[in-house]
Design a protein around this motif. Structure first.
Motif, PDB file in Angstrom:
ATOM      1  N   SER A 138     -15.875   7.511  -1.700  1.00  0.00           N
ATOM      2  CA  SER A 138     -14.683   8.357  -1.800  1.00  0.00           C
ATOM      3  C   SER A 138     -14.075   8.653  -0.425  1.00  0.00           C
ATOM      4  O   SER A 138     -13.050   9.298  -0.333  1.00  0.00           O
ATOM      5  CB  SER A 138     -15.006   9.658  -2.532  1.00  0.00           C
ATOM      6  N   ARG A 188       0.833  -1.187   0.000  1.00  0.00           N
ATOM      7  CA  ARG A 188       0.000   0.000   0.000  1.00  0.00           C
ATOM      8  C   ARG A 188       0.866   1.235   0.000  1.00  0.00           C
ATOM      9  O   ARG A 188       1.971   1.220   0.524  1.00  0.00           O
ATOM     10  CB  ARG A 188      -0.864   0.030   1.262  1.00  0.00           C
ATOM     11  N   VAL A 233     -11.830   7.555   2.112  1.00  0.00           N
ATOM     12  CA  VAL A 233     -10.804   6.520   2.171  1.00  0.00           C
ATOM     13  C   VAL A 233     -10.182   6.346   3.560  1.00  0.00           C
ATOM     14  O   VAL A 233      -9.457   5.395   3.795  1.00  0.00           O
ATOM     15  CB  VAL A 233      -9.676   6.754   1.133  1.00  0.00           C
ATOM     16  N   LYS A 274      -9.214   8.373  -3.825  1.00  0.00           N
ATOM     17  CA  LYS A 274      -9.436   7.167  -4.618  1.00  0.00           C
ATOM     18  C   LYS A 274      -8.382   6.147  -4.246  1.00  0.00           C
ATOM     19  O   LYS A 274      -7.271   6.491  -3.882  1.00  0.00           O
ATOM     20  CB  LYS A 274      -9.253   7.481  -6.115  1.00  0.00           C
ATOM     21  N   SER A 275      -8.786   4.888  -4.362  1.00  0.00           N
ATOM     22  CA  SER A 275      -7.832   3.831  -4.103  1.00  0.00           C
ATOM     23  C   SER A 275      -7.805   2.892  -5.300  1.00  0.00           C
ATOM     24  O   SER A 275      -8.845   2.458  -5.794  1.00  0.00           O
ATOM     25  CB  SER A 275      -8.245   3.110  -2.833  1.00  0.00           C
ATOM     26  N   LYS A 276      -6.584   2.610  -5.774  1.00  0.00           N
ATOM     27  CA  LYS A 276      -6.451   1.724  -6.919  1.00  0.00           C
ATOM     28  C   LYS A 276      -5.181   0.904  -6.752  1.00  0.00           C
ATOM     29  O   LYS A 276      -4.107   1.461  -6.546  1.00  0.00           O
ATOM     30  CB  LYS A 276      -6.386   2.562  -8.207  1.00  0.00           C
ATOM     31  N   ASN A 277      -5.320  -0.403  -6.834  1.00  0.00           N
ATOM     32  CA  ASN A 277      -4.178  -1.319  -6.697  1.00  0.00           C
ATOM     33  C   ASN A 277      -3.317  -1.012  -5.469  1.00  0.00           C
ATOM     34  O   ASN A 277      -2.098  -1.053  -5.531  1.00  0.00           O
ATOM     35  CB  ASN A 277      -3.291  -1.268  -7.949  1.00  0.00           C
ATOM     36  N   GLU A 281      -2.860   1.754  -4.073  1.00  0.00           N
ATOM     37  CA  GLU A 281      -2.388   3.132  -4.016  1.00  0.00           C
ATOM     38  C   GLU A 281      -3.565   4.046  -3.651  1.00  0.00           C
ATOM     39  O   GLU A 281      -4.561   4.094  -4.360  1.00  0.00           O
ATOM     40  CB  GLU A 281      -1.831   3.525  -5.380  1.00  0.00           C
ATOM     41  N   ILE A 282      -3.420   4.721  -2.523  1.00  0.00           N
ATOM     42  CA  ILE A 282      -4.495   5.568  -2.029  1.00  0.00           C
ATOM     43  C   ILE A 282      -4.136   7.024  -2.307  1.00  0.00           C
ATOM     44  O   ILE A 282      -3.152   7.533  -1.775  1.00  0.00           O
ATOM     45  CB  ILE A 282      -4.715   5.346  -0.513  1.00  0.00           C
ATOM     46  N   LYS A 283      -4.923   7.647  -3.163  1.00  0.00           N
ATOM     47  CA  LYS A 283      -4.665   9.057  -3.510  1.00  0.00           C
ATOM     48  C   LYS A 283      -5.647   9.927  -2.765  1.00  0.00           C
ATOM     49  O   LYS A 283      -6.856   9.784  -2.937  1.00  0.00           O
ATOM     50  CB  LYS A 283      -4.861   9.275  -5.012  1.00  0.00           C
TER      51      LYS A 283
END
Ligand SMILES: [Zn+2]
Length: 132
Positions: free
Chosen positions: A77, A10, A79, A41-44, A46-48
């Motif tokens: 949204s 992560r 997170v 947003k969270s993707k793979n 990775e939390i932005k």
């Protein structure tokens, strides 16, 4: 038997203007704790994080910060949360871990500068944090 223990990597990416807002909010709340909801947003893994929400009905004091999660609208949204530790400790307390919300828990310690912010997962493992 073969077990591949692939660790789910992560990371947290925090926008500079969000960081600045968090730091000034926490400074304003000092010597009490401040608490905010992190939007992003969270993707793979990775939390932005690109936004903040002031939680409804929040209650804070010098050693606690919380809000009733049941009042939160269901929002994908959201997170995680960020809160401050005026005492200067960056580590999540047992209460923090019990009240873990979302994917990441960020803690800002006093004196609330750029190096005072840390990201944790629900097992109190540090998550690498980068500012962009
Ligand atoms: Zn705490």
């Amino acid at each position: 038997m073969l077990f591949k223990n692939k660790k789910f990597e992560r990371s947290v990416i925090l926008k500079k203007e969000v960081l600045d807002s968090i730091l000034s909010f926490c400074q304003m709340k000092h010597p009490n704790e401040g608490i905010l909801i992190l939007k992003g947003k969270s993707k793979n893994g990775e939390i932005k994080i690109d936004g903040l929400v002031i939680p409804p009905f929040s209650e804070t004091g010098p050693t606690f910060a919380g809000f009733p999660y049941s009042f939160l609208p269901f929002d994908m949204s959201y997170v995680g949360i960020v809160h401050s530790h005026p005492s200067g400790s960056a580590e999540p307390s047992v209460t923090d871990l019990h009240n873990f919300f979302g994917l990441v828990s960020m803690i800002v310690k006093s004196p609330y500068d750029d190096d005072s912010i840390f990201a944790w997962d629900s097992n109190a493992n540090a998550i690498p944090l980068s500012i962009e």
